[in-house]
Structure formats: C-alpha cells, structure tokens
Design an enzyme around this catalytic site. Sequence first.
Site, short mmCIF file in Angstrom:
data_model
loop_
_atom_site.label_atom_id
_atom_site.label_comp_id
_atom_site.label_asym_id
_atom_site.label_seq_id
_atom_site.Cartn_x
_atom_site.Cartn_y
_atom_site.Cartn_z
N GLY A 170 0.80 -1.21 0.00
CA GLY A 170 0.00 0.00 0.00
C GLY A 170 0.83 1.27 0.00
O GLY A 170 2.04 1.26 0.25
N HIS A 171 0.14 2.37 -0.27
CA HIS A 171 0.83 3.66 -0.42
C HIS A 171 1.48 4.12 0.88
O HIS A 171 0.99 3.87 1.96
CB HIS A 171 -0.13 4.73 -0.95
CG HIS A 171 -1.35 4.95 -0.12
ND1 HIS A 171 -2.31 5.88 -0.44
CD2 HIS A 171 -1.80 4.37 1.01
CE1 HIS A 171 -3.28 5.86 0.46
NE2 HIS A 171 -2.98 4.96 1.34
#
Length: 348
Positions: free
Chosen positions: A248-249
Amino acid sequence: MNQVRALSVQEAASIVGCSFSGDGNTTLCGICSIEEATEGALTFASDKSSSNVKKLLNETAAAAVVVMDSLKEDLGNASIPLIYAKDPFAAIVTLVPYMCLMPNHPKGIDPTARIDPSAEVAPDASVGAYCVIGANVKIDSGAVLYPHVVVYEGVKIGKCTIIHSGAVIREFVQIGSNSVIQNGAVIGGDGFGYIPDPSVGLKSVPQVGSVVLSDSVDVGANTCIDRAALGTTRIGTGTKVDNLCQIGHNTWIGNYSIVCGTSGIGGSCKIGNNVVLGGNTGIGDHLNISDGVRTAGRTGVTRNLYEKTDYAGYPAMKGRAWHRLNVKLMRMVESKNERLSAAHHKKS
C-alpha cells in the site's frame, strides 16, 4: 535449461570449493532436480539423513550428486561421485551460470518501440519491441526492457535493471540498479485513498507521491506497489517481493526483507530490515514491524510487532503461543468427540 558446457566432477567441486568422492573425471552435462535427474546430470540432496540420501542415490539416474558435507563418512562408498557441500543448494546455484544457458536479453532499441524525444536511453541499454517510453525518462547503462513494457513520464531506471514484458512503471517512479521487475507488475499505481463527500459519496484522494525502489530489489509477477499520496513508498536495498503481492501507499520496507506470495501490506506501514513475511500474510495499515520479525503463512497482523521473533495466526501472536493454543484446541475437540461418542454408546 540448455547446456552451455560440460564440466567434470573435479572441475565442479573446484568451482564451489568443495571436496568430492568417486571418479573426478565423470562428465556432467546439465543440472536438474533429483526427482527429474537424467543420465549425465548433476543434482543435489539437502537431506541430513544418510539413510534417506542413500535411498535417493540408489534411485537416481544422475551422474553425480551434491550432498551435505556432514554425510561424508556415511556416504564415502557411494556408487556415483558425490560433492560434499555445507549447503548443497547454494553450491548448485553457484554452478548454474557455468553449466546452463542463461536467457538472452533483447539487444539495442527495437524499431517498433515508442520513445519520447526527451527521454535519455543509455547507448548500451536495450528496449524491446512495442515498449512505450514517456517524456523525461532516464534509462541507465545496461538496463533491459523486454517487449511491451510501459514507462510513464519522469521515471528513472538504474544500471543493469531488467523489466519483463507487460510491466507498467508509472510516473516519476525511481528504480535502482540491478533490480528485476517481473511480468505484469505495476509500480506506482494510484494508492487506495478515498474520503467521504456528501455530493459524490466517496471522493478520491489525489496520489501525487511516488515509489522508490533501491538497488537489487526484485518484484514478482503481477505484484502492485502503490505510489504515495504524498512523499514516497520505499522498498529497501536487496528486498525481494514475490508474485501477487500488494504493498500500500506510503509504506516503507527496509533492506533485505522478503515478502512471500499473495501477501498484502496496508498503507503507511513501516517494516524493518531482514523481515520475512510468509505467504498470504496480511498487515493492517499504519503498523510497525521491527527488524528480524518473521511471520508464518496466513498470519494476520493487526498490531505493531516490536519483538524480533516468529509470529503466526490471526490475530498475530508469538509462534510458540500459537502452537500451544492449537494443541489445546485439538485436545478440546478430541475430548468433546470422546464425550459425544460415550454418550451415544450409553443411549444405544
């Protein structure tokens, strides 16, 4: 793999710095697994049991076998030559480039590739058929892009990095030297971020950050590493990410860590150095995983893991506690089944 050149047992043992027994002039014409060993092949057995290895030696068609050096006394009278190594598999890995044909990478710039005039491609870099290279991209010396790779604007690709067909490298991503991106991977896709908005329901959060992969990072097929909302998503030097993983970011992963297949890591996590995430591990967002932590397959991490140890289960707990819990649960089930069986017999 096809043979590059044959080696004798003596030559192979010399390359890996190991002793051998049997006929050192025996010719080795390839490397394969012990289950698929053919006449003339070199194979290996990592089993520490001499009786098990003896059985394998009697059944294999291989010309020679790399075995544990601790078995040297027990296997000295084997019918085929043996090479004795502390780590047989590592010895085989060392020998592969000497005996097996490695893939030939594309050479030069294919005329069907679309390269923006502002892109800088090193003279000895290779760009395969139908690749698309965006504006202001920089591709360093020795880098290889296989056919149908798409590289967006502003990307930097380091020396001798290899990107396989179908991979997509999104805008302003940086990839270090000697890295490998496998087929279908997407590096720098938009992070998964939304906020409630009464007018539209959910409003997307602009993902204007980037992804930075350090040197010697491997990314498996169809893995996605999302760009940061702000700042960077970072993968440290020497870290290896398996197939079908999601990172994920804004997550940071340290150096020399391993992320096994189908694992998912939520956004804004901080994962340390030399961490091993077993297959299908799930990590919630905004969590910290300390250096040296290891998770078993299908571990679900819902809290910070600060102690360097093994974890398993859902929610994640220390490995020993998880094993004890499972033993207790099995005993409870067995006890219940025994009571039900006794009650059934009593009624009948």
